[in-house]
Design a protein around this motif. Structure first.
Motif, mmCIF file in Angstrom:
data_model
loop_
_atom_site.group_PDB
_atom_site.id
_atom_site.type_symbol
_atom_site.label_atom_id
_atom_site.label_comp_id
_atom_site.label_asym_id
_atom_site.label_seq_id
_atom_site.Cartn_x
_atom_site.Cartn_y
_atom_site.Cartn_z
ATOM 1 N N VAL A 1 -7.288 -8.987 4.359
ATOM 2 C CA VAL A 1 -6.309 -7.913 4.528
ATOM 3 C C VAL A 1 -6.342 -7.435 5.976
ATOM 4 O O VAL A 1 -7.330 -7.628 6.688
ATOM 5 N N ASN A 2 -5.245 -6.806 6.394
ATOM 6 C CA ASN A 2 -5.157 -6.294 7.754
ATOM 7 C C ASN A 2 -5.037 -4.771 7.735
ATOM 8 O O ASN A 2 -5.086 -4.136 6.679
ATOM 9 N N GLU A 3 -4.867 -4.177 8.923
ATOM 10 C CA GLU A 3 -4.855 -2.728 9.025
ATOM 11 C C GLU A 3 -3.673 -2.099 8.293
ATOM 12 O O GLU A 3 -3.815 -1.048 7.658
ATOM 13 N N ARG A 4 -2.495 -2.744 8.333
ATOM 14 C CA ARG A 4 -1.334 -2.168 7.662
ATOM 15 C C ARG A 4 -1.506 -2.198 6.152
ATOM 16 O O ARG A 4 -1.118 -1.271 5.433
ATOM 17 N N ALA A 5 -2.090 -3.285 5.634
ATOM 18 C CA ALA A 5 -2.363 -3.358 4.199
ATOM 19 C C ALA A 5 -3.382 -2.305 3.796
ATOM 20 O O ALA A 5 -3.280 -1.707 2.701
ATOM 21 N N LEU A 6 -4.355 -2.025 4.670
ATOM 22 C CA LEU A 6 -5.330 -0.982 4.368
ATOM 23 C C LEU A 6 -4.685 0.396 4.344
ATOM 24 O O LEU A 6 -5.089 1.263 3.566
ATOM 25 N N ALA A 7 -3.670 0.602 5.180
ATOM 26 C CA ALA A 7 -2.951 1.880 5.148
ATOM 27 C C ALA A 7 -2.233 2.062 3.810
ATOM 28 O O ALA A 7 -2.194 3.170 3.251
ATOM 29 N N VAL A 8 -1.683 0.976 3.268
ATOM 30 C CA VAL A 8 -1.029 1.046 1.957
ATOM 31 C C VAL A 8 -2.066 1.306 0.864
ATOM 32 O O VAL A 8 -1.846 2.114 -0.053
ATOM 33 N N LEU A 9 -3.213 0.636 0.929
ATOM 34 C CA LEU A 9 -4.268 0.864 -0.066
ATOM 35 C C LEU A 9 -4.773 2.298 0.011
ATOM 36 O O LEU A 9 -5.039 2.922 -1.038
ATOM 37 N N ASP A 10 -4.908 2.821 1.201
ATOM 38 C CA ASP A 10 -5.316 4.220 1.366
ATOM 39 C C ASP A 10 -4.326 5.154 0.671
ATOM 40 O O ASP A 10 -4.709 6.100 -0.027
ATOM 41 N N ALA A 11 -3.037 4.871 0.848
ATOM 42 C CA ALA A 11 -2.014 5.697 0.194
ATOM 43 C C ALA A 11 -2.086 5.568 -1.321
ATOM 44 O O ALA A 11 -1.961 6.563 -2.049
ATOM 45 N N LEU A 12 -2.304 4.363 -1.834
ATOM 46 C CA LEU A 12 -2.413 4.173 -3.282
ATOM 47 C C LEU A 12 -3.587 4.953 -3.858
ATOM 48 O O LEU A 12 -3.482 5.556 -4.943
#
Length: 409
Positions: free
Chosen positions: A53-64
């Motif tokens: 995963v990359n940083e943008r995907a981690l931002a989405v996971l953080d939001a979830l």
């Protein structure tokens, strides 16, 4: 709650065997297993490259994760069902197309499972008691199931980063030491060879040093840096041995000359058959200055010293299991702290090699509290020469200060 859950994605998205495997893995989760979601998220951020995963995907996971009301992930209900609009807002205003792309990355990496409703919308269906019976959205169960795997991957990454950092520090220190020692040797006229072994001039030693340094790439991994660091360390040890041998030779020559002068003046009354004797009142007695006696070293348990000064272990090549390892590591740390060879030699004469090395480890342990390591060591050396310094209280103070430190959660 109804046990059936959708297993295929809505619309044109296709089902893959990886998705089926993720769903099968989620079924193995024990209901009583619980993990702290934000600690787990930090581990995912650390091991993101290994998890795919990359940083943008981690931002989405953080939001979830923010849509799950509890800090601890446990129980059966781990499905969150935010709308794309709300999810994009919590993902720092991410565009819908980017949001969908990175949601797919999280699903493909097996960190979340997509539970699509019949019409593709995300919602929850509640029973008469108000409890959620069926939810459609994103299932966070894989995070709980893979928590041990994620934690282990993050720890491996941290260990690798620490090893790389130590290798870089070791290369930097060796480069600095070698450059300065070569410059000092050339200025002081130190011979560049010993018994005909090795390079015969300091220019050749400098060329050898440059040939090693030129092999360092701009961005070097640990596997490349560690062999180079070992070569530089060996070269630094050889140069240091030449300098120390030169110092000992100079001191020996000075002592011999000093003793010879005393031998010439030690007899105040020469034989009568060579020179006439002087009157008794004019006889001057010359006392020979005794050679400095090296202070006997007081033994301390190695375990006690490492308990008081654990930071020195980070600079050991293969750990510290004996006094020999400790003395070798202290020599490296002494050079890193900028302690001059003359200050180190005076400290060894006053305290002994072992106690002087323990003092170096204590200076390293105190870190920024000591602005000048060389000046601090010289001050302790003067106290040791006057029998006003004892290393035992220093070790006990360091052990006490470490035990008083608050433990990190």
């Amino acid at each position: 709650m109804v046990n059936h859950a959708a297993t295929t994605p809505f619309g044109r998205r296709t089902l893959t065997l990886a998705h089926v495997a993720s769903q099968a893995l989620a079924k193995e989760r024990l209901p009583e297993k619980a993990v702290h979601k934000w600690n787990l998220f930090r581990d995912i951020c650390t091991a993101k490259a290994r998890l795919g995963v990359n940083e943008r995907a981690l931002a989405v996971l953080d939001a979830l994760l923010t849509f799950h009301p509890e800090t601890v992930l446990t129980g059966e209900q781990l499905v969150v069902f935010p709308s794309n609009q709300q999810l994009a807002l919590r993902a720092h205003g991410m565009s819908p197309a980017t949001l969908r792309r990175h949601l797919a990355v999280l699903v493909d990496s097996g960190l979340i499972i997509r539970r699509d409703s019949p019409n593709g919308k995300r919602y929850a269906r509640k029973g008469r008691a108000g409890d959620i019976e069926l939810a459609f959205g994103f299932d966070l169960s894989p995070l709980v199931v893979r928590s041990a795997e994620i934690e282990s991957a993050a720890e491996d990454v941290r260990l690798e980063e620490r090893a790389l950092k130590l290798a870089r520090e070791r290369v930097t220190i060796c480069r600095r030491d070698i450059a300065k020692m070569i410059a000092t040797a050339m200025e002081e006229g130190v011979p560049a060879h010993q018994a005909g072994q090795g390079p015969s001039t300091w220019q050749e030693i400098r060329a050898l040093y440059r040939s090693i340094v030129d092999r360092i790439p701009r961005t070097a991994p640990r596997e490349v840096l560690e062999p180079i660091a070992e070569e530089l360390s060996m070269l630094a040890d050889e140069i240091l041995n030449l300098l120390e041998l030169h110092i000992k030779t100079q001191n020996l020559s000075g002592n011999e000359s000093h003793s010879e002068r005393h031998k010439q003046n030690s007899n105040p009354q020469p034989p009568i058959d060579l020179e006439p004797s002087f009157p008794e009142s004019r006889v001057v007695k010359v006392e020979i200055d005794p050679e400095p006696v090296r202070k006997a070293e007081r033994p301390f348990p190695l375990g006690m010293v490492l308990d008081a000064c654990p930071d020195i272990i980070d600079y050991a090549r293969g750990g510290i299991s004996s006094w020999r390892d400790f003395l070798a590591t202290a020599a490296v740390v002494r050079s890193m702290l900028g302690i001059s060879p003359s200050a180190w030699l005076d400290a060894q004469n006053a305290m002994g090699e072992t106690e002087a090395s323990i003092v170096v480890a204590a200076i390293l342990q105190r870190g920024e509290a000591i602005s000048s390591a060389g000046g601090y060591l010289r001050g302790l050396t003067r106290k040791a020469e006057a029998n006003e310094f004892s290393i035992g209280p220093m070790l006990m103070a360091l052990i006490g200060s470490r035990r008083r430190e608050p433990k990190r959660a």
